[in-house]
Design a protein around this motif. Sequence first.
Motif, PDB file in Angstrom:
ATOM      1  N   ARG A 155       6.606  -0.154  10.628  1.00  0.00           N
ATOM      2  CA  ARG A 155       7.043  -1.405  10.008  1.00  0.00           C
ATOM      3  C   ARG A 155       7.385  -1.147   8.540  1.00  0.00           C
ATOM      4  O   ARG A 155       8.441  -1.558   8.048  1.00  0.00           O
ATOM      5  CB  ARG A 155       5.950  -2.465  10.137  1.00  0.00           C
ATOM      6  N   GLU A 156       6.484  -0.462   7.839  1.00  0.00           N
ATOM      7  CA  GLU A 156       6.702  -0.175   6.425  1.00  0.00           C
ATOM      8  C   GLU A 156       7.944   0.689   6.216  1.00  0.00           C
ATOM      9  O   GLU A 156       8.701   0.491   5.274  1.00  0.00           O
ATOM     10  CB  GLU A 156       5.465   0.519   5.837  1.00  0.00           C
TER      11      GLU A 156
ATOM     12  N   ALA B 261      15.246  -3.201   5.773  1.00  0.00           N
ATOM     13  CA  ALA B 261      15.158  -4.280   6.755  1.00  0.00           C
ATOM     14  C   ALA B 261      14.416  -5.471   6.148  1.00  0.00           C
ATOM     15  O   ALA B 261      13.545  -5.299   5.293  1.00  0.00           O
ATOM     16  CB  ALA B 261      14.436  -3.802   8.014  1.00  0.00           C
ATOM     17  N   ASN B 262      14.767  -6.667   6.610  1.00  0.00           N
ATOM     18  CA  ASN B 262      14.115  -7.882   6.130  1.00  0.00           C
ATOM     19  C   ASN B 262      12.940  -8.283   7.007  1.00  0.00           C
ATOM     20  O   ASN B 262      12.119  -9.105   6.620  1.00  0.00           O
ATOM     21  CB  ASN B 262      15.124  -9.035   6.089  1.00  0.00           C
ATOM     22  N   GLY B 263      12.907  -7.729   8.220  1.00  0.00           N
ATOM     23  CA  GLY B 263      11.837  -8.040   9.151  1.00  0.00           C
ATOM     24  C   GLY B 263      11.750  -6.932  10.175  1.00  0.00           C
ATOM     25  O   GLY B 263      12.578  -6.021  10.203  1.00  0.00           O
ATOM     26  N   TYR B 264      10.728  -7.018  11.023  1.00  0.00           N
ATOM     27  CA  TYR B 264      10.452  -5.942  11.983  1.00  0.00           C
ATOM     28  C   TYR B 264       9.847  -6.552  13.241  1.00  0.00           C
ATOM     29  O   TYR B 264       8.975  -7.415  13.162  1.00  0.00           O
ATOM     30  CB  TYR B 264       9.466  -4.967  11.338  1.00  0.00           C
TER      31      TYR B 264
ATOM     32  N   CYS C 258      10.631   0.800   8.114  1.00  0.00           N
ATOM     33  CA  CYS C 258      11.812  -0.033   8.332  1.00  0.00           C
ATOM     34  C   CYS C 258      12.067  -0.946   7.125  1.00  0.00           C
ATOM     35  O   CYS C 258      13.209  -1.088   6.674  1.00  0.00           O
ATOM     36  CB  CYS C 258      11.653  -0.876   9.596  1.00  0.00           C
ATOM     37  N   LEU C 259      11.009  -1.555   6.613  1.00  0.00           N
ATOM     38  CA  LEU C 259      11.165  -2.448   5.462  1.00  0.00           C
ATOM     39  C   LEU C 259      11.603  -1.659   4.230  1.00  0.00           C
ATOM     40  O   LEU C 259      12.452  -2.119   3.460  1.00  0.00           O
ATOM     41  CB  LEU C 259       9.869  -3.209   5.201  1.00  0.00           C
TER      42      LEU C 259
ATOM     43  N   GLN D  41      15.034 -16.414   8.256  1.00  0.00           N
ATOM     44  CA  GLN D  41      16.254 -15.798   7.722  1.00  0.00           C
ATOM     45  C   GLN D  41      17.247 -16.861   7.288  1.00  0.00           C
ATOM     46  O   GLN D  41      17.401 -17.858   7.857  1.00  0.00           O
ATOM     47  CB  GLN D  41      16.892 -14.869   8.763  1.00  0.00           C
TER      48      GLN D  41
END
Length: 119
Positions: A91-92, A99-102, A94-95, A119
């Motif tokens: 998750r970390e 990314a804005n979310g996961y 990707c962010l 969003q």
Amino acid sequence: MKKILIIDDDARNIYALRLVLKARGFEVLTAVDAPAGLQVLRDEKDVHVVLMDMMMPEMDGYEALSIMRNDPALEAIPVIAVTAQAMVGDREKCLAAGANGYVSKPIDVDVLLELLGQQ
């Protein structure tokens, strides 16, 4: 109506997500790889959010995110990272990549809808 672009190399994932999102009133666009998804974003000026599979052949979601975040025409479009790699730190990662979310696969529709609501 919010327009969502799904970028995923697995047609089954696209099909399932498209059904759920259309039933909830979203307009859904799809692309089977990152280069095609980036082209859709350049052609369609009103995409509200992108659901990006992070593990794709040729160009993965991280590379596509980097391209988006460095393109003034695409940088502001929110991206929700979708990955089957639900490991500690994913998750970390990707962010940190922009990314804005996961959300992890299999996708929990309630979690996804909650993310889309933000969003």
